[in-house]
Design an enzyme around this catalytic site. Structure first.
Site, PDB file in Angstrom:
ATOM      1  N   GLY A  98     -12.408  23.008   4.805  1.00 35.88           N
ATOM      2  CA  GLY A  98     -13.412  22.427   5.927  1.00 35.88           C
ATOM      3  C   GLY A  98     -12.587  21.189   6.677  1.00 35.88           C
ATOM      4  CD  GLU A  99     -13.134  16.734   4.763  1.00 32.42           C
ATOM      5  OE1 GLU A  99     -13.800  15.625   4.710  1.00 32.42           O
ATOM      6  OE2 GLU A  99     -12.992  17.251   3.276  1.00 32.42           O
TER       7      GLU A  99
END
Length: 747
Positions: free
Chosen positions: A708-709
């Site tokens: 996600g990051e």
């Protein structure tokens, strides 16, 4: 049964990652759900408006609260004149008993509990009271009329003026200070030197859903709070501490969260205020923060000043690497933006220093925002690498290849898996990197064209998590955990894991998330959600398979589960024929020796093409490509969506986002979406995402790593490097706006 009882129960499959797990049921399952680009299982509810968010929960006899915030940046509240407001029609109460409800939402769940009671004002916009009325409009109007007297104090507002007054914060995700070898001596003796300073401004997560809480105290003294929060178990503990009650007296429900990006990791002011008001009034209270309140009174990403020194030999091999950063936070806060977190292992080099120092400011508290550390740290490091490539006469990808470490350069331990160079090579081939021209050499009319590259690194973490899975007599699997879905696709991937391991189609898997009464998880944060919560579901299903095999009278390894049928030894039996009563088990995962024996991270490469107007300095991003390796990709569609979102974050960080503080009082000047400029549809170009096949057997039993990051890490640097390649102007002060480009553009 308590949570402690669950963890010691014979119905719990608990695993500590002390050794690698090369074999995974996700590789041998027959249902064919894993890795596929499947639609979100909760998608129809969301598009139909039937997914209930925190501000939408009904409650009988509901009252509405609006926060009142300090209009000074430093000082004390002398008096709050509530009488005039209290007498207005429709006003129920002006709650001032806890004038500073909460100074700062917890940073990633790592902070001590917020302090209650009337305190000094430490930043402009700090909540000091709540006005409660029968309807929202009345409460909002009264809140604007509440008269407050202040005792003013001298504040610290100007980062540039105070940048030399720093202290060293306590160690956080990474050591605040670290040094290896003789970085200054090696840099002085290096054949090629880059010594540059990059700055990034404060940023805001700007999630679509504002922070909201609906608080209701039950007859047994338990607080039920519907809130927009990412880490339910941790948030319950924080809220209980804030209210002075036992942890088992707080239950948070957070079924759906409209984005968080770190701003909803810990409790925010409205949750404490709603709980206190509801307790005092004896009726439910809802508080939804206005957009301006979200900007003013929740966390920001710290501004940074980053000095990067890269010393290399004549062949471009790094001999000295220095990444010294200055960040900011409130006087009493320990959290610091871990700017150098990715620098520790991104590139080889024996002589290294990575320092973080803090300027104490009376500004809104800084805290975790999507990819804390890497998102802004790589905007400096990856641009400095681009500058080093030019200074050494090497292609930027070749420079990175020559500095690829064979093991962690500081810890001297192996990488669990590492595909940075394959990501760069794959991206170069797909993007047409070979056609790249020298800086400023591709002009087409008024437009200067260029392409840039940056590597992406993001640490992978496994966190203790648990999930309960029930196999029902009608052949369904019910997954229950307090894990949240903040738009990342958690509902879907947990259903896929359960469906694959138990041989059930998705329509026979039910996932319940976000209830603090369920098995506790690590929540959504740090890109650990899929690996941690997913592994706990996997372990529960593994135990269910053993139960099924026992009832079938076969070994689990000899059994195939597909479409609700059990196939083994030339027999095929409906699952419902083997389950005469519901089977309930719990899976629990916890980090172990593997996280210390291996450096675990996800890797990627960003490629960006831009054009810069030679007359106006306008920048247009034309296309972007992200190539990523993040272990097993559980759902290609949701993973791709996460990376696209991260790349869009990178565009904003590079070109538009700038949270401006008034240096006279610390006030955020542009505290709404009209003035805080996020990338909009016209700013976001054609984007492509490619995943490399990978399994990380040291990460967890499902072999997945955080993604996600990863998508934001390095993305802004690729945009900046493309701008330099287009026009030959190197801007080291983000965001890169026209006024910073114009002086260096050709006549």
């Amino acid at each position: 049964m308590s949570i402690l009882d669950i963890f010691t129960s014979r119905d719990t499959n608990a695993l500590t990652m002390d050794k690698p797990h090369p074999d995974s049921l996700l590789d041998t399952g027959a249902q064919g759900l894993i890795g596929k680009p499947l639609d979100r299982v909760e998608g129809p509810l969301k598009v139909a408006g039937k997914a209930t968010y925190a501000a939408e929960y009904p409650a009988e006899n509901l009252a509405y609260g609006v926060l009142v915030r300090a209009t000074v940046g430093a000082g004390r509240v002398k008096a709050i004149h509530a009488d005039a407001v209290q007498s207005m029609p429709g006003i129920i109460a002006v709650v001032t008993d806890y004038a500073a409800f909460i100074r700062n939402p917890a940073q990633g769940g790592e902070m001590a509990a917020p302090v209650q009671g009337v305190e000094d004002i430490q930043y402009h916009g700090e909540p000091i009271a709540v006005v409660v009325a029968e309807d929202f409009e009345t409460a909002r109007d009264a809140a604007t009329q509440l008269q407050v007297e202040y005792e003013y104090a001298e504040g610290r507002y100007d980062f540039d003026r105070l940048r030399d007054e720093t202290d060293t914060p306590p160690d956080g995700q990474v050591p605040a200070h670290s040094e290896q070898g003789d970085p200054d001596g090696a840099f002085a003796a290096a054949a090629v030197k880059i010594d540059v300073t990059y700055t990034t401004p404060s940023q805001n997560s700007a999630a679509m859903e504002p922070h909201a809480s609906t608080a209701e105290w039950k007859e047994d003294g338990t607080l039920l709070l519907h809130g927009a929060y990412q880490m339910v178990a941790s948030d319950q503990a924080q809220l209980a501490d804030a209210l002075g009650v036992k942890a088992d007296k707080v239950r948070i429900i957070s079924r759906y969260v409209g984005g968080g990006f770190g701003s909803k990791l810990g409790i925010a002011p409205e949750s404490v205020a709603a709980a206190i008001a509801a307790k005092q009034l004896g009726r439910p209270v809802k508080i939804v923060m206005a957009r301006q309140q979200v900007f003013d009174a929740t966390v920001r990403r710290s501004n940074t000043e980053q000095n990067v020194k890269l010393g290399a030999d004549a062949d471009g091999r790094i001999v000295a690497l220095v990444h010294d950063s200055i960040v900011s936070n409130l006087p009493e806060e320990d959290y610091f933006e871990p700017v150098g977190i990715g620098t520790h292992f991104a590139y080889a080099g024996e002589n290294r220093r990575i320092n973080h120092d803090m300027v104490r400011l009376n500004r809104t508290a800084s805290g975790s925002m999507r990819a804390p550390g890497e998102a802004v740290g790589q905007m400096a490091l990856e641009c400095a690498m681009d500058e080093l490539a030019e200074a050494t006469g090497l292609d930027p990808i070749e420079l990175r290849r020559r500095n690829e470490p064979q093991q962690d350069p500081e810890k001297q331990i192996p990488f669990s898996s590492r595909q940075m160079i394959p990501c760069l090579d794959k991206g170069a081939d797909l993007f047409g990197w070979a056609a790249r021209k020298p800086a400023g050499q591709d002009r087409r009319g008024e437009w200067l064209h260029g392409i840039g590259v940056a590597a992406a690194v993001r640490s992978n973490m496994l966190m203790k998590s648990s999930a309960q899975v029930t196999l029902t007599t009608d052949g369904r699997a019910i997954v229950e955990t307090d894990m949240t879905d903040i738009g990342t696709g958690t509902y879907t991937i947990l259903a896929q894991i359960a469906g694959e391991t138990l041989g059930l189609p998705l329509d026979r898997v039910v996932v319940h998330l976000g209830d603090g009464a369920a098995a506790p998880s690590a929540g959504s944060g740090g890109s650990w959600g899929a690996g941690s919560a997913g592994s706990s579901v996997y372990l529960a299903c593994e135990m269910l398979r053993e139960r099924i095999a026992k009832k079938m009278g076969v070994d689990p390894e000899a059994m195939t589960l597909k479409d609700g049928r059990v196939i083994a030894e030339n027999r095929a039996v409906d699952l419902t024929d083997l389950v005469d009563e519901n089977i309930v088990v719990t899976g629990q995962i916890a980090p172990g020796k593997q996280e210390k024996a291996f450096t675990q991270a996800s890797y990627g490469a960003h490629f960006c093409a831009v054009k810069v107007n030679a007359v106006t300095g306008e920048v247009r991003v034309e296309r972007m490509l992200g190539v990523f390796a993040a272990g097993r990709i559980l759902n290609e569609k949701t993973a791709r969506s996460q990376c696209l979102g991260g790349m869009t974050f990178g565009i904003g960080a590079a070109l538009t986002e700038d949270l401006v503080h008034d240096t006279r009082n610390g006030k955020i000047v542009n505290h709404d979406l009209a003035e805080y400029h996020l990338p909009v549809n016209a700013d976001v170009p054609q984007q492509e995402v490619v995943f490399l096949d990978e399994r990380d057997i040291h990460a967890n039993p499902i072999h997945a790593k955080g993604i996600g990051e990863l998508g934001i890490s390095g993305a802004g640097a690729a945009v900046a490097n493309a701008i330099y390649n287009a026009c030959g102007v190197r801007v080291r002060d983000y965001p890169i706006t026209c006024d910073k480009l114009l002086p260096g553009l050709p006549d």
